[in-house]
Scaffold this active site. Structure first.
Site, mmCIF file in Angstrom:
data_model
loop_
_atom_site.group_PDB
_atom_site.id
_atom_site.type_symbol
_atom_site.label_atom_id
_atom_site.label_comp_id
_atom_site.label_asym_id
_atom_site.label_seq_id
_atom_site.Cartn_x
_atom_site.Cartn_y
_atom_site.Cartn_z
ATOM 1 N N ILE A 94 -154.100 26.396 68.108
ATOM 2 C CA ILE A 94 -153.730 26.431 66.698
ATOM 3 C C ILE A 94 -154.180 27.757 66.098
ATOM 4 C CG2 ILE A 94 -155.861 25.205 66.062
ATOM 5 C CD1 ILE A 94 -154.384 24.022 63.689
ATOM 6 N N CYS A 95 -153.296 28.416 65.371
ATOM 7 C CA CYS A 95 -153.608 29.671 64.684
ATOM 8 C C CYS A 95 -154.049 30.744 65.693
ATOM 9 C CB CYS A 95 -154.663 29.423 63.607
ATOM 10 S SG CYS A 95 -154.781 30.758 62.397
ATOM 11 N N LEU A 96 -155.284 31.202 65.644
ATOM 12 C CA LEU A 96 -155.759 32.195 66.611
ATOM 13 C C LEU A 96 -155.653 31.646 68.028
ATOM 14 C CD1 LEU A 96 -157.228 35.007 66.967
ATOM 15 C CD2 LEU A 96 -159.317 33.665 67.163
#
Length: 250
Positions: free
Chosen positions: A193-195
């Protein structure tokens, strides 16, 4: 073992700027003012700033370096050229190393399945959600934990790659562990998720890039294409995946 109303054990911002500040805090769960909390953690803050003007500058020029100056006469123009040495560029620091856990922590002991979570700056609510809603065991390890040698003999059935700050290319140790997990047979599920998603893309052979503005917002609608259900999400990242660089699916 997690604080009820916080997403981290400490403040991570270097400073805070707001257009206006209320000296009478009134949130039902508040135990102290924002000002007191910032002072206790040595975080400088400033109010009375035209944040709308700052927003317009960022919209036209992209993300900018800045610093908080106190005691400057606003009627006196600042020099047009300020030495770069006076500005600190957070993109040159390994921010993940600064915020990642330093010790291995286990949540939901006795639950199944067992998920290994690589902490790149993970919000506590992710742990709450996995443990309380999905009843899984979550073992949180530092961002540079060597998954192949697995020195702590962590047993895991799925891999979670958390959100976090900064440039994903600053985390080659994490990418190496992800590549090891991707090549396991039989394959194990991996979720980023995200990074974490950006790190997963790097491990797959893709590339990332710094966005001009970044994607910042607290109430972004996001539709689950499987069900049509819409979620209200916070989004905050300055880097993205170059989709053209991703290898074709096997």
């Amino acid at each position: 073992g997690l604080p009820k109303y916080f997403e981290s054990e400490t403040i991570h911002i270097s400073g805070l700027i707001v257009s206006s500040y209320s000296w009478e805090h009134s949130h039902w769960a508040a135990q102290k003012s924002l000002s007191s909390w910032l002072k206790e953690n040595n975080v400088p803050a400033m109010f009375g700033v035209d944040t709308r003007k700052l927003t317009k500058m960022i919209r036209s020029q992209g993300s900018l370096l800045g610093r908080i100056e106190v005691g400057i006469d606003p009627k006196v123009a600042l020099p047009q050229s300020v030495p770069d040495i006076n500005f600190e560029d957070p993109n040159k620091r390994n921010l993940v190393a600064e915020v990642s856990t330093k010790v291995i922590r286990v949540f939901g002991e006795g639950n199944t399945p067992s998920i290994l979570a690589i902490d790149c700056g993970m919000k506590y609510n992710i742990i709450r959600y996995l443990v309380q809603t999905h009843k899984v065991k979550v073992t949180v390890v530092p961002f540079d934990y060597d998954l192949e040698s697995n020195p702590s003999n962590v047993e895991w059935e799925g891999l979670f790659l958390s959100n976090g700050p900064g440039n994903p290319t600053m985390c080659p140790q994490t990418v190496k562990s992800i590549q090891y997990a991707m090549n396991l047979e039989p394959p194990r599920p991996i979720f980023g998720i995200c990074l974490g998603n950006q790190l997963l893309s790097l491990a797959a052979g893709g590339k990332t890039y710094k966005m001009k503005y970044g994607n910042r917002g607290m109430n972004q609608p996001c539709i689950d294409l499987r069900t049509g259900r819409c979620y209200i999400t916070p989004q905050n990242h300055g880097f993205a995946v170059d989709t053209e660089s991703l290898p074709s699916m096997r």
